[in-house]
Write an enzyme that holds these catalytic residues in place. Structure first.
Site, PDB file in Angstrom:
ATOM      1  N   GLU A   1       0.818  -1.215   0.000  1.00 27.14           N
ATOM      2  CA  GLU A   1       0.000   0.000   0.000  1.00 27.14           C
ATOM      3  C   GLU A   1       0.848   1.259   0.000  1.00 27.14           C
ATOM      4  OE1 GLU A   1      -2.914   0.433   3.118  1.00 27.14           O
ATOM      5  OE2 GLU A   1      -3.914   2.053   2.015  1.00 27.14           O
TER       6      GLU A   1
ATOM      7  N   GLU B   1       2.971   8.583   6.946  1.00 22.57           N
ATOM      8  CA  GLU B   1       2.716   7.208   7.418  1.00 22.57           C
ATOM      9  C   GLU B   1       3.813   6.223   7.021  1.00 22.57           C
ATOM     10  OE1 GLU B   1      -1.366   5.972   6.826  1.00 22.57           O
ATOM     11  OE2 GLU B   1      -2.103   7.980   7.280  1.00 22.57           O
TER      12      GLU B   1
ATOM     13  N   ASP C   1      -4.536   3.799  -2.820  1.00 24.10           N
ATOM     14  CA  ASP C   1      -5.591   4.276  -1.926  1.00 24.10           C
ATOM     15  C   ASP C   1      -5.836   5.745  -2.266  1.00 24.10           C
ATOM     16  OD1 ASP C   1      -6.719   5.660   0.316  1.00 24.10           O
ATOM     17  OD2 ASP C   1      -6.117   4.054   1.658  1.00 24.10           O
TER      18      ASP C   1
ATOM     19  N   TYR D   1      -7.223   8.170  -0.738  1.00 26.73           N
ATOM     20  CA  TYR D   1      -6.934   9.126   0.337  1.00 26.73           C
ATOM     21  C   TYR D   1      -5.467   9.565   0.277  1.00 26.73           C
ATOM     22  CZ  TYR D   1      -5.686  10.765   4.997  1.00 26.73           C
ATOM     23  OH  TYR D   1      -5.166  11.483   6.035  1.00 26.73           O
ATOM     24  N   HIS D   2      -4.562   8.593   0.109  1.00 26.18           N
ATOM     25  CA  HIS D   2      -3.130   8.903   0.049  1.00 26.18           C
ATOM     26  C   HIS D   2      -2.752   9.507  -1.307  1.00 26.18           C
ATOM     27  CE1 HIS D   2      -2.572   6.844   3.842  1.00 26.18           C
ATOM     28  NE2 HIS D   2      -3.238   5.804   3.368  1.00 26.18           N
TER      29      HIS D   2
ATOM     30  N   GLU E   1     -12.727   2.400   2.635  1.00 24.73           N
ATOM     31  CA  GLU E   1     -12.073   2.647   3.903  1.00 24.73           C
ATOM     32  C   GLU E   1     -12.561   3.979   4.449  1.00 24.73           C
ATOM     33  OE1 GLU E   1      -7.605   1.314   5.133  1.00 24.73           O
ATOM     34  OE2 GLU E   1      -7.789   2.870   3.670  1.00 24.73           O
TER      35      GLU E   1
HETATM   36 MN    MN Z   1      -5.751   2.473   2.876  1.00 28.94          MN
END
Ligand code: MN
Length: 291
Positions: free
Chosen positions: A147, A153, A180, A182-183, A241
């Site tokens: 991921e 992170e 993802d 969001y990232h 998520e």
């Molecule tokens: Mn994620």
């Protein structure tokens, strides 16, 4: 067709028998294909019981985790590398025992804010450990998803292009890139082209909004995300998520910095997400098919 999933933290903060039962029942009730179960601490998962409940509801599962600092396989500390490999192998055992198809997350470093960049020796160690983990996963038909997360992170994989190069270094067909939204929203220059460029290397996908609440209630251009998925020919899992202070896992919520209440009703949130994803994918595929 893509299997649609939901992260367990939409329902529960832990994995007691009651929480396992509740999360699986509610996920199945909404018509999702799978649930993603956090496995940061593998000891919290009763694999036999989880499998029994999954079978009862005919639901699939995936596992996700990030390594902790003591298990950081991207450090130059050989003991940490060995602990990290053991942790990942333990999670693979659980994945096999519950019948999970994918193990994904921040598997290549610690899941934390770093204050220094990674070293080449640390990255090489991470590649070596993940090659061994990937080979073990292949024996059980499990796909590994690396991921890509934002800079706060991890310091190893922050962009899709970095992850493609890293996965190619590992060189196994079952070790794939996990993106993802969001990232990506934080780190990529363009969401659609990042997906197209990742192409066949994409093996797992998280869909989440900029503030991690309701899809469409933030600033991510999901039309471009769905078109990117369609153009990449992606047919793997898509897991929703979302995190709110309404459901807390002390370990995970803290690292993710979930301080605000984005929703209270996980069922309403997940039902909305499923419709949103289905409509978005349908529109993107129509656009692709008919120009
Ligand atoms: Mn994620």
């Amino acid at each position: 067709m893509n299997k649609l999933g939901v992260h367990a933290l939409v329902w529960v903060g832990g994995w007691s028998r009651d929480e396992c039962e509740r999360a699986i029942a509610q996920t199945a009730e909404l018509g999702f294909d799978l649930i993603e179960i956090p496995a940061l601490d593998p000891a919290t998962i009763d694999a036999a019981y989880t499998r029994k409940v999954l079978d009862r509801y005919r639901l699939g599962a995936t596992l996700s985790l990030g390594l902790d600092a003591a298990c950081d396989i991207s450090s130059e500390d050989r003991d940490a590398q060995a602990r990290g490999q053991a942790r990942l192998m333990r999670v693979l055992d659980i994945a096999r025992d519950i019948g999970a198809t994918h193990v994904c997350g921040i598997l290549y470093s610690a899941f934390q804010k770093y204050f220094v960049p990674p070293t080449e020796a640390g990255i090489a160690a991470s590649v070596d450990v993940l090659r061994r983990v990937g080979e073990a996963a292949a024996r059980d038909g499990i796909t590994i998803g690396l991921e890509v997360v934002n800079r706060y992170e991890s310091n190893v994989l922050n962009t899709a292009a970095q992850a493609v190069a890293f996965a190619q270094r590992i060189g196994l067909p079952n070790v794939k890139v996990h993106l993802d939204t969001y990232h990506m929203n934080i780190e990529e220059s363009d969401l659609e082209s990042a997906l197209i460029d990742t192409g066949a290397m994409l093996g797992y996908f998280h869909i989440g909004e900029s503030g991690r609440g309701y899809l469409g209630a933030g600033n991510i251009d999901f039309d471009r995300v769905f078109r990117g998925l369609a153009k990449a020919g992606y047919d793997g899992p898509i897991t929703f998520e979302s995190f709110s202070s309404a459901v807390v896992n002390p370990q995970l919520s803290g690292i993710l910095a979930i301080w605000r209440n984005l929703w209270d009703d996980g069922a309403d949130l997940a039902r909305h997400a499923k419709g949103y994803i289905e409509h978005g994918l349908k529109a993107a595929r129509e656009a692709q098919a008919r120009g």
